[in-house]
Enzyme design. Structure first.
Site, PDB file in Angstrom:
ATOM      1  N   TYR A  18      -1.555  -1.240  10.769  1.00  0.00           N
ATOM      2  CA  TYR A  18      -1.682  -1.457   9.326  1.00  0.00           C
ATOM      3  C   TYR A  18      -0.503  -0.844   8.582  1.00  0.00           C
ATOM      4  O   TYR A  18       0.109  -1.496   7.732  1.00  0.00           O
ATOM      5  CB  TYR A  18      -2.996  -0.864   8.811  1.00  0.00           C
ATOM      6  CG  TYR A  18      -3.109  -0.928   7.305  1.00  0.00           C
ATOM      7  CD1 TYR A  18      -3.379  -2.141   6.674  1.00  0.00           C
ATOM      8  CD2 TYR A  18      -2.927   0.200   6.513  1.00  0.00           C
ATOM      9  CE1 TYR A  18      -3.464  -2.222   5.290  1.00  0.00           C
ATOM     10  CE2 TYR A  18      -3.007   0.130   5.133  1.00  0.00           C
ATOM     11  CZ  TYR A  18      -3.284  -1.082   4.524  1.00  0.00           C
ATOM     12  OH  TYR A  18      -3.353  -1.158   3.157  1.00  0.00           O
ATOM     13  N   SER A  53       0.863  -1.181   0.000  1.00  0.00           N
ATOM     14  CA  SER A  53       0.000   0.000   0.000  1.00  0.00           C
ATOM     15  C   SER A  53       0.892   1.221   0.000  1.00  0.00           C
ATOM     16  O   SER A  53       2.069   1.147   0.390  1.00  0.00           O
ATOM     17  CB  SER A  53      -0.885  -0.008   1.255  1.00  0.00           C
ATOM     18  OG  SER A  53      -1.472   1.257   1.481  1.00  0.00           O
TER      19      SER A  53
END
Length: 256
Positions: free
Chosen positions: A150, A136
């Site tokens: 995350y 990401s």
């Protein structure tokens, strides 16, 4: 016949990558927890592109499941490994459930590490072999307040992938490792994470196209979209402390 194994293949970017690789003639091993959705993808690619698709129901957040998946699939002589399973959680670290965070670490980090390690041993000296790890844009940031775990998991994936990729280049291995770092993508991710988009997302199909193109060109770092490429360049010019403060403000606007 070429074969691709894709985790997280039941939806989002993983599913779209499966469609693209099937169109290119790859047989598929589709991995996720939701059998019904995997069967839908398998039926579609078989009907549309006449390729074979094997469904493997697997919870990759569990280490033993990753080892089982490898043992069941190693005989296929995988040409492409796509580590696409992953999820996020938007919540302050002090308030989040430890079990959920450990599940996230298992899915986002441990499964990528284990499957990359195991399949790379078989792929390292074979031509036409690729590993694509889906991270990401979060993995390119200094830190991610309000999604701290995350962001940390995706930073791990980025660092691991780039490191392995360089080792393989130095070893003159034909296998390449690419890491995909998309910004917002219109998938189920934000519903699971409990967040909303702060900028316009790209589609999973657009993201998957850039991912496969970059992977097949042996590109180490793949950042889909001009906006995200420019954003990544710009943030590198800022002091770490300022980056973290700005990201905190952005994240707070995304919280539902």
């Amino acid at each position: 016949m070429k074969t691709a194994l894709i985790t997280g293949a039941s939806s989002g970017i993983g599913r779209e990558i499966a469609y693209i690789l099937a169109k290119k003639g790859y047989n598929l091993i589709l991995v996720a927890r939701r059998k019904d959705r995997l069967i839908e993808v398998a039926d579609y690619v078989h009907t549309k592109h006449k390729v074979q698709a094997v469904v493997k129901v697997c919870d990759v957040s569990k280490e033993d499941e990753c080892y089982r998946l490898y043992e069941e699939c190693k005989a296929y002589k995988i040409n492409v490994l796509v580590n696409g399973a992953g999820f996020g959680l938007m919540q302050d670290f002090a308030d989040s459930e430890l079990d959920k965070e450990l599940e996230m670490i298992g899915t986002n980090v441990k499964s990528v590490h284990i499957l990359t390690k195991l399949f790379l041993e078989d792929m390292k000296y074979r031509m036409g072999t690729y590993i694509l790890n889906i991270a990401s844009s979060a993995g390119l940031c200094a830190a991610g307040p309000h999604m701290a775990t995350y962001y940390a998991t995706k930073a791990y994936v980025v660092s691991l992938s780039l490191g392995i990729g360089q080792e393989l280049k130095e070893a003159m291995s034909p296998t390449s490792v690419s890491v995909l770092c998309p910004g917002p993508v219109d998938t189920e991710f934000n519903d699971v994470a409990g967040a909303s988009f702060s900028v316009k997302p790209i589609t999973a199909k657009e993201c998957a196209k850039e991912a496969v193109r970059g992977m097949l060109h042996k590109k180490s770092l793949i950042i889909p979209g001009t906006t995200m490429k420019l954003g990544n360049m710009a943030q590198g010019l800022l002091p770490t402390g300022l980056q973290v403060k700005i990201l905190s403000t952005i994240q707070q606007t995304k919280m539902n």
